[in-house]
Design a protein around this motif. Sequence first.
Motif, short mmCIF file in Angstrom:
data_model
loop_
_atom_site.label_atom_id
_atom_site.label_comp_id
_atom_site.label_asym_id
_atom_site.label_seq_id
_atom_site.Cartn_x
_atom_site.Cartn_y
_atom_site.Cartn_z
N PHE A 140 0.79 -1.03 0.33
CA PHE A 140 0.33 0.59 -0.21
C PHE A 140 0.98 1.54 -0.45
CE2 PHE A 140 0.34 -2.11 4.18
CZ PHE A 140 1.00 -0.41 5.35
N ILE A 141 0.15 2.32 -0.11
CA ILE A 141 0.30 3.77 0.08
C ILE A 141 0.72 4.30 0.61
CG2 ILE A 141 1.67 5.71 -1.44
CD1 ILE A 141 0.89 4.15 -3.89
N GLU A 142 1.30 4.81 1.65
CA GLU A 142 0.72 5.25 3.05
C GLU A 142 0.98 6.62 2.95
OE1 GLU A 142 1.37 3.13 7.47
OE2 GLU A 142 2.59 4.99 7.74
N ILE A 143 0.27 7.75 3.40
CA ILE A 143 -0.11 9.08 3.93
C ILE A 143 -0.18 9.70 5.37
CG2 ILE A 143 -0.98 11.41 3.12
CD1 ILE A 143 -1.23 9.93 0.26
N ASP A 144 0.63 10.35 5.73
CA ASP A 144 0.55 10.60 7.09
C ASP A 144 -0.74 12.09 7.15
OD1 ASP A 144 -0.14 11.72 9.19
OD2 ASP A 144 2.08 11.66 10.08
N ILE A 145 -1.93 11.91 7.08
CA ILE A 145 -2.53 12.48 7.09
C ILE A 145 -2.63 14.15 8.36
CG2 ILE A 145 -3.80 11.76 5.17
CD1 ILE A 145 -5.85 11.64 7.81
N THR A 146 -1.56 13.78 9.57
CA THR A 146 -1.97 14.47 10.83
C THR A 146 -1.96 16.13 10.78
OG1 THR A 146 -1.36 12.48 12.28
CG2 THR A 146 -0.44 14.21 12.98
N PRO A 147 -0.39 16.30 10.21
CA PRO A 147 -0.48 17.79 10.23
C PRO A 147 -1.61 18.51 8.54
CG PRO A 147 1.01 16.76 8.51
CD PRO A 147 0.38 15.72 8.84
N LEU A 148 -2.68 18.24 8.40
CA LEU A 148 -3.27 18.71 7.17
C LEU A 148 -4.41 19.56 7.68
CD1 LEU A 148 -4.18 16.08 4.64
CD2 LEU A 148 -1.87 17.38 4.47
N LYS A 149 -4.52 20.93 7.74
CA LYS A 149 -5.13 21.86 8.10
C LYS A 149 -6.53 21.30 6.84
CE LYS A 149 -2.29 25.09 8.59
NZ LYS A 149 -1.15 25.87 9.12
N ILE A 150 -7.62 22.21 7.74
CA ILE A 150 -8.62 22.84 6.67
C ILE A 150 -7.62 23.67 5.22
CG2 ILE A 150 -10.35 23.91 6.61
CD1 ILE A 150 -11.33 23.86 9.46
N GLY A 151 -8.38 22.82 3.91
CA GLY A 151 -7.68 23.78 2.56
C GLY A 151 -6.47 22.96 2.67
N ASP A 152 -5.93 22.13 3.43
CA ASP A 152 -4.68 21.76 2.64
C ASP A 152 -4.53 20.49 1.67
OD1 ASP A 152 -3.09 23.36 4.48
OD2 ASP A 152 -2.55 21.60 5.48
N LYS A 153 -4.06 20.38 1.04
CA LYS A 153 -4.45 18.84 0.00
C LYS A 153 -2.44 17.95 -0.09
CE LYS A 153 -5.49 21.52 -2.95
NZ LYS A 153 -6.49 22.03 -4.25
N VAL A 154 -3.14 17.18 -0.88
CA VAL A 154 -1.91 16.52 -0.76
C VAL A 154 -2.39 15.57 -2.19
CG1 VAL A 154 -0.26 14.22 -0.41
CG2 VAL A 154 -1.33 15.32 1.85
N ALA A 155 -0.48 15.80 -3.10
CA ALA A 155 -0.41 15.47 -4.28
C ALA A 155 0.24 14.56 -4.37
CB ALA A 155 -0.27 16.66 -5.57
N VAL A 156 -0.15 14.04 -5.54
CA VAL A 156 1.25 12.67 -5.85
C VAL A 156 2.60 13.37 -5.99
CG1 VAL A 156 2.46 11.31 -7.92
CG2 VAL A 156 -0.42 11.56 -7.62
N GLY A 157 2.67 14.51 -6.92
CA GLY A 157 3.94 14.99 -6.51
C GLY A 157 4.80 14.98 -5.56
N GLU A 158 3.75 15.43 -3.56
CA GLU A 158 4.83 15.55 -2.73
C GLU A 158 4.93 14.12 -2.46
OE1 GLU A 158 1.92 17.17 0.20
OE2 GLU A 158 0.31 18.25 -2.16
N LEU A 159 4.25 12.50 -2.78
CA LEU A 159 4.93 11.89 -2.25
C LEU A 159 6.03 10.84 -2.75
CD1 LEU A 159 1.36 10.11 -2.69
CD2 LEU A 159 1.95 11.08 -0.81
N PRO A 160 6.76 9.93 -1.61
CA PRO A 160 7.88 9.51 -1.99
C PRO A 160 7.64 8.27 -3.10
CG PRO A 160 7.49 8.78 0.06
CD PRO A 160 6.05 10.00 -0.51
#
Length: 214
Positions: A140-160
């Motif tokens: 699987f591909i793991e993403i830690d969403i703990t620091p995400l605030k309202i309006g934040d997003k995670v894009a593919v380019g940010e993943l290792p």
Amino acid sequence: MKSITINGSQRESVGKKATKALRNAGQVPCVLYGGDKPVHFSAPELAFSKLVYTPNAHTVVIALDNGETLNAVLQDIQFHPVTDRILHVDFYQLFEDKEIALNIPVQLVGNSRGVKNGGVLRRNNRKLRIKALPANLPDFIEIDITPLKIGDKVAVGELPSENYTFLHSDNTVVCQIKTSRVAVEDEEEEEETEEGAAAEGAAAEGAEAPAAQE
């Protein structure tokens, strides 16, 4: 990546009558592509339960009755439109030195600050397609969403992606925290605002003091 073993029997006849007879006997006709030639075999329908009815990704070890074992991934599956029984399964053979494209599930961990403040977590892509050598395929591909605030997003380019390549553009959004009617301002932002207001107030008082002395 975890593997599931499916014990199969090679089949010589691939016509409609032979296929119907297999299904009546509780067997699923299968074809393995990707090698020198297609390999036709069948396996019990129950053997596919851990492979098909799961959100997880797996590789497959096909163990044939002639003693041959072949590594593969599930490529396509056909279900009966009424009963949902498995009618046919296609596999694609894996080779250690050849990359393979596969959909990998995304696993989110942690508790988002934005969600705690009333935001809504939106999962735009529950699976991501990657390309890698079989040995480098992740479970699987793991993403830690703990620091995400309202309006934040995670894009593919940010993943290792050291051992594999994403088959998506870098700006493809995987997940994001959307605002809602019950959302409140982020705590850090509130603290910064209060500190700023206090500083401005102190500065204003200091500016008025000399005038008072005059």
